[in-house]
Design an enzyme around this catalytic site. Structure first.
Site, mmCIF file in Angstrom:
data_model
loop_
_atom_site.group_PDB
_atom_site.id
_atom_site.type_symbol
_atom_site.label_atom_id
_atom_site.label_comp_id
_atom_site.label_asym_id
_atom_site.label_seq_id
_atom_site.Cartn_x
_atom_site.Cartn_y
_atom_site.Cartn_z
ATOM 1 N N HIS A 8 -15.573 9.746 -0.088
ATOM 2 C CA HIS A 8 -15.174 9.636 1.321
ATOM 3 C C HIS A 8 -14.261 10.804 1.679
ATOM 4 O O HIS A 8 -13.396 11.197 0.901
ATOM 5 C CB HIS A 8 -14.439 8.306 1.540
ATOM 6 C CG HIS A 8 -13.768 8.191 2.867
ATOM 7 N ND1 HIS A 8 -14.439 8.322 4.065
ATOM 8 C CD2 HIS A 8 -12.469 7.925 3.198
ATOM 9 C CE1 HIS A 8 -13.590 8.150 5.070
ATOM 10 N NE2 HIS A 8 -12.400 7.915 4.577
ATOM 11 N N HIS A 10 -11.494 11.542 3.860
ATOM 12 C CA HIS A 10 -10.505 10.715 4.549
ATOM 13 C C HIS A 10 -9.906 11.460 5.742
ATOM 14 O O HIS A 10 -9.270 12.496 5.586
ATOM 15 C CB HIS A 10 -9.407 10.320 3.552
ATOM 16 C CG HIS A 10 -8.368 9.413 4.114
ATOM 17 N ND1 HIS A 10 -8.112 8.154 3.600
ATOM 18 C CD2 HIS A 10 -7.514 9.566 5.153
ATOM 19 C CE1 HIS A 10 -7.134 7.594 4.292
ATOM 20 N NE2 HIS A 10 -6.760 8.433 5.238
ATOM 21 N N HIS A 339 1.487 -3.096 3.576
ATOM 22 C CA HIS A 339 0.079 -2.767 3.406
ATOM 23 C C HIS A 339 -0.309 -1.596 4.310
ATOM 24 O O HIS A 339 -0.233 -1.716 5.533
ATOM 25 C CB HIS A 339 -0.800 -3.977 3.760
ATOM 26 C CG HIS A 339 -0.580 -5.144 2.860
ATOM 27 N ND1 HIS A 339 -1.193 -5.268 1.646
ATOM 28 C CD2 HIS A 339 0.212 -6.245 2.998
ATOM 29 C CE1 HIS A 339 -0.812 -6.392 1.062
ATOM 30 N NE2 HIS A 339 0.048 -7.002 1.857
ATOM 31 N N HIS A 342 -5.989 1.693 6.909
ATOM 32 C CA HIS A 342 -6.730 2.906 7.270
ATOM 33 C C HIS A 342 -7.976 2.537 8.044
ATOM 34 O O HIS A 342 -8.662 1.575 7.699
ATOM 35 C CB HIS A 342 -7.121 3.687 6.015
ATOM 36 C CG HIS A 342 -8.047 4.840 6.266
ATOM 37 N ND1 HIS A 342 -7.813 5.778 7.249
ATOM 38 C CD2 HIS A 342 -9.204 5.226 5.648
ATOM 39 C CE1 HIS A 342 -8.785 6.687 7.230
ATOM 40 N NE2 HIS A 342 -9.640 6.370 6.285
ATOM 41 N N HIS A 344 -11.605 4.257 9.331
ATOM 42 C CA HIS A 344 -12.534 5.378 9.286
ATOM 43 C C HIS A 344 -13.004 5.704 10.706
ATOM 44 O O HIS A 344 -13.004 4.856 11.592
ATOM 45 C CB HIS A 344 -13.743 5.039 8.426
ATOM 46 C CG HIS A 344 -13.429 4.827 6.976
ATOM 47 N ND1 HIS A 344 -14.318 5.133 5.967
ATOM 48 C CD2 HIS A 344 -12.326 4.348 6.348
ATOM 49 C CE1 HIS A 344 -13.784 4.845 4.790
ATOM 50 N NE2 HIS A 344 -12.579 4.354 5.002
ATOM 51 N N HIS A 394 -9.454 -1.017 6.413
ATOM 52 C CA HIS A 394 -9.083 -1.695 5.161
ATOM 53 C C HIS A 394 -7.691 -1.307 4.704
ATOM 54 O O HIS A 394 -7.126 -0.295 5.141
ATOM 55 C CB HIS A 394 -10.090 -1.347 4.057
ATOM 56 C CG HIS A 394 -10.151 0.124 3.725
ATOM 57 N ND1 HIS A 394 -9.356 0.712 2.776
ATOM 58 C CD2 HIS A 394 -10.938 1.112 4.210
ATOM 59 C CE1 HIS A 394 -9.635 2.001 2.686
ATOM 60 N NE2 HIS A 394 -10.592 2.274 3.555
ATOM 61 N N CYS A 395 -7.166 -2.122 3.818
ATOM 62 C CA CYS A 395 -5.913 -1.790 3.142
ATOM 63 C C CYS A 395 -6.190 -0.650 2.175
ATOM 64 O O CYS A 395 -7.178 -0.670 1.440
ATOM 65 C CB CYS A 395 -5.390 -3.011 2.394
ATOM 66 S SG CYS A 395 -3.834 -2.699 1.496
ATOM 67 N N HIS A 396 -5.309 0.358 2.163
ATOM 68 C CA HIS A 396 -5.525 1.495 1.271
ATOM 69 C C HIS A 396 -4.856 1.314 -0.084
ATOM 70 O O HIS A 396 -4.837 2.252 -0.894
ATOM 71 C CB HIS A 396 -5.107 2.816 1.913
ATOM 72 C CG HIS A 396 -6.097 3.911 1.671
ATOM 73 N ND1 HIS A 396 -6.348 4.411 0.406
ATOM 74 C CD2 HIS A 396 -6.937 4.562 2.496
ATOM 75 C CE1 HIS A 396 -7.274 5.349 0.480
ATOM 76 N NE2 HIS A 396 -7.653 5.454 1.746
ATOM 77 N N ILE A 397 -4.316 0.145 -0.343
ATOM 78 C CA ILE A 397 -4.007 -0.212 -1.723
ATOM 79 C C ILE A 397 -5.331 -0.636 -2.332
ATOM 80 O O ILE A 397 -5.889 -1.663 -1.965
ATOM 81 C CB ILE A 397 -2.958 -1.333 -1.789
ATOM 82 C CG1 ILE A 397 -1.619 -0.829 -1.209
ATOM 83 C CG2 ILE A 397 -2.783 -1.830 -3.224
ATOM 84 C CD1 ILE A 397 -0.548 -1.897 -1.114
ATOM 85 N N HIS A 400 -6.217 -4.078 -3.478
ATOM 86 C CA HIS A 400 -6.359 -5.088 -2.424
ATOM 87 C C HIS A 400 -7.719 -4.983 -1.735
ATOM 88 O O HIS A 400 -8.335 -6.009 -1.412
ATOM 89 C CB HIS A 400 -5.237 -4.943 -1.394
ATOM 90 C CG HIS A 400 -3.875 -5.198 -1.952
ATOM 91 N ND1 HIS A 400 -2.706 -5.002 -1.229
ATOM 92 C CD2 HIS A 400 -3.481 -5.639 -3.181
ATOM 93 C CE1 HIS A 400 -1.657 -5.305 -1.991
ATOM 94 N NE2 HIS A 400 -2.102 -5.690 -3.170
#
Length: 471
Positions: A8, A10, A339, A342, A344, A394-397, A400
């Site tokens: 990806h 980013h 948290h 992000h 896209h 989504h969470c970028h951890i 998770h």
């Protein structure tokens, strides 16, 4: 280790090239081992600090990640700095001594060390080399900070020096001087550093939000070295921040107002996402845990699926009409944190930062990763649906995300094909090739890995079933 991948880019919007977003199970099938796939796209009207990483399971936690910088020949801040090149890119990441394919089964992983430009130390470990950033007294440097973290956020500072923030996540900001900044997984900042201190070595500090983190023995550190200083480690002292970065003090430089009517809940589309967690550590968004579909969402849309009820994974795809102002409120309930969220395909205006009670529709920061806070906090963002396609939020951890913390924003599915360039033939072949792989050819999925996790921790996610035994 995994032997398939998907990469990806980013922060790149991929307008018209959603097939090149590189998001496994959302915009493409993974690339099989011993195969190649050329991602070709343009980044029109984008300049700034970005990065790339695997978007297959938790693969980027094992190191498949790197910086991506698009330089602006007409940068309005060019007069503020003298140097902006590969020597001023500073990557921050976490590192683990066990493979991510094992750690993904453990709840509450803690990184063993912090890497700055790929180098670092761990508690009790050897005094290995640290990254060195070289500067010349009197010169001004645009330092591009990239958090490629899989989990922790970092408190970044350089002893004896202030920094002027001029960019957040590829978006120019009004200049803001700080002496420390908190940077979450996936975020980027450009800061101008003036080398105006005596010739010496100074500690660069990147403290993770993990228990017992310190700078003992050069951990979580790198070195700022002035030309002419001896090649020794610094002796500078860490001081308490008196002017840390506060997100609400950041303001977008260009077209600063948030889109739409400047009032909470007055957008064309108002979404509320509530994040929760169950006793097994699985995350849910509006009571649905994201489970990767067997057919990528983009392929489903191109095959004729238009309604949320027809798109998989059921309950995790949100349909958005084209050219509408969307206001998204995301709140957390007893799920720890903070948290980093992000999205896209877009940057967004942060009209309410987590932990702040006020709203700003006049000149909020614009970025693509924002903290949702923790313990019942919320954040509010706005954007315009001017980029047809399925975009992951989504969470970028990454731990998770792997257990369900995600949804797909499907913008104008009926227009996706018309607004998308023709996908290359190689994209069409990704799924047939991937679907023909056996579990052992995927890598990283044997029962031995789960058993290794049981030897490391008693706090485990339920094992996926069935897991193949190692061959």
């Amino acid at each position: 280790m995994y032997t398939v991948t998907s990469v990806h880019w980013h922060g790149i919007y991929q307008n018209g090239t959603s097939y090149a977003d590189g998001t496994s199970t959302v915009t493409q099938c993974p690339i099989a081992q011993n195969q190649s796939y050329l991602q070709s796209f343009s980044a029109q009207n984008q300049a700034g600090t970005y990065w790339y990483h695997s978007h297959y399971s938790v693969q980027y936690c094992d190191g498949l990640r790197g910086a991506l910088v698009i330089y602006d020949p007409d940068d309005p801040y060019a007069s503020m700095y003298d140097v902006d090149d590969e020597s001023t890119v500073i990557t921050l990441s976490d590192w683990y001594h066990a493979e991510a394919t094992v750690l993904r089964y453990i709840i509450g992983n803690v990184a063993d060390s912090t890497l700055i430009n790929g180098l670092g130390r761990y508690a009790g470990g050897p005094a290995s080399d640290l990254a060195v950033i070289n500067v010349e007294q009197g010169k001004r440097y645009r330092m591009r900070l990239v958090s490629m973290s899989c989990d922790p956020n970092f408190l970044f500072s350089i002893d004896g020096h202030n920094m002027t923030v001029i960019e957040a996540d590829g978006q120019l900001t009004d200049p803001l001087e700080v002496d420390q900044l908190q940077i979450f997984a996936g975020q980027r900042y450009s800061v101008v550093l003036v080398a105006d201190q005596p010739t010496d070595n100074y500690w660069i500090r990147s403290l993770p939000d993990t228990a017992n983190a310190s700078f003992v023995g050069g951990t979580n550190s790198a070195i700022l070295r002035y030309q002419g200083a001896p090649q020794v480690e610094p002796t500078t002292v860490n001081t308490t921040s008196t002017n840390p970065l506060v997100e609400t003090n950041l303001h977008a430089l260009i077209n600063p107002s948030a889109p739409g009517v400047p009032e909470y809940g007055a957008a064309d589309i108002n979404l509320n996402l509530a994040v929760s967690i169950d006793d097994n550590g699985i995350f849910y968004v509006n009571n649905v845990s994201f489970a990767a579909p067997t057919v990528p969402v983009l392929l489903q849309i191109l095959s004729g699926a238009q309604d949320a009820s027809d798109l998989m994974p059921n309950g995790s795809v949100i349909i958005l009409e084209a050219n509408k102002v969307v206001e998204l409120t995301l709140s957390t309930t007893g799920v720890g944190g903070p948290h980093p969220i992000h999205m896209h395909g877009h940057s967004f205006s942060v009209v309410q930062s987590a932990g702040n009670s006020s709203f700003n529709y006049v000149n909020p920061v614009r970025r693509d990763v924002v903290s949702a806070g923790s313990l019942g906090q919320q954040m509010v963002i706005r954007w315009v649906t001017d980029n047809s396609g399925p975009w992951f939020l989504h969470c970028h951890i990454d731990w998770h995300l792997d257990v369900g913390f995600a949804v797909v924003m499907a913008e104008s599915p009926s227009e996706t094909r018309a607004n998308m360039q023709t996908a290359p033939d190689a994209w069409d072949q990704l799924c047939p090739t991937f679907n023909a792989l056996s579990p052992s050819q995927l890598g990283g999925t044997s029962m031995d890995l789960y058993e290794a996790a049981t030897n490391m921790s008693d706090s485990l996610y339920p094992p996926p079933a069935p897991l193949p035994s190692s061959a």
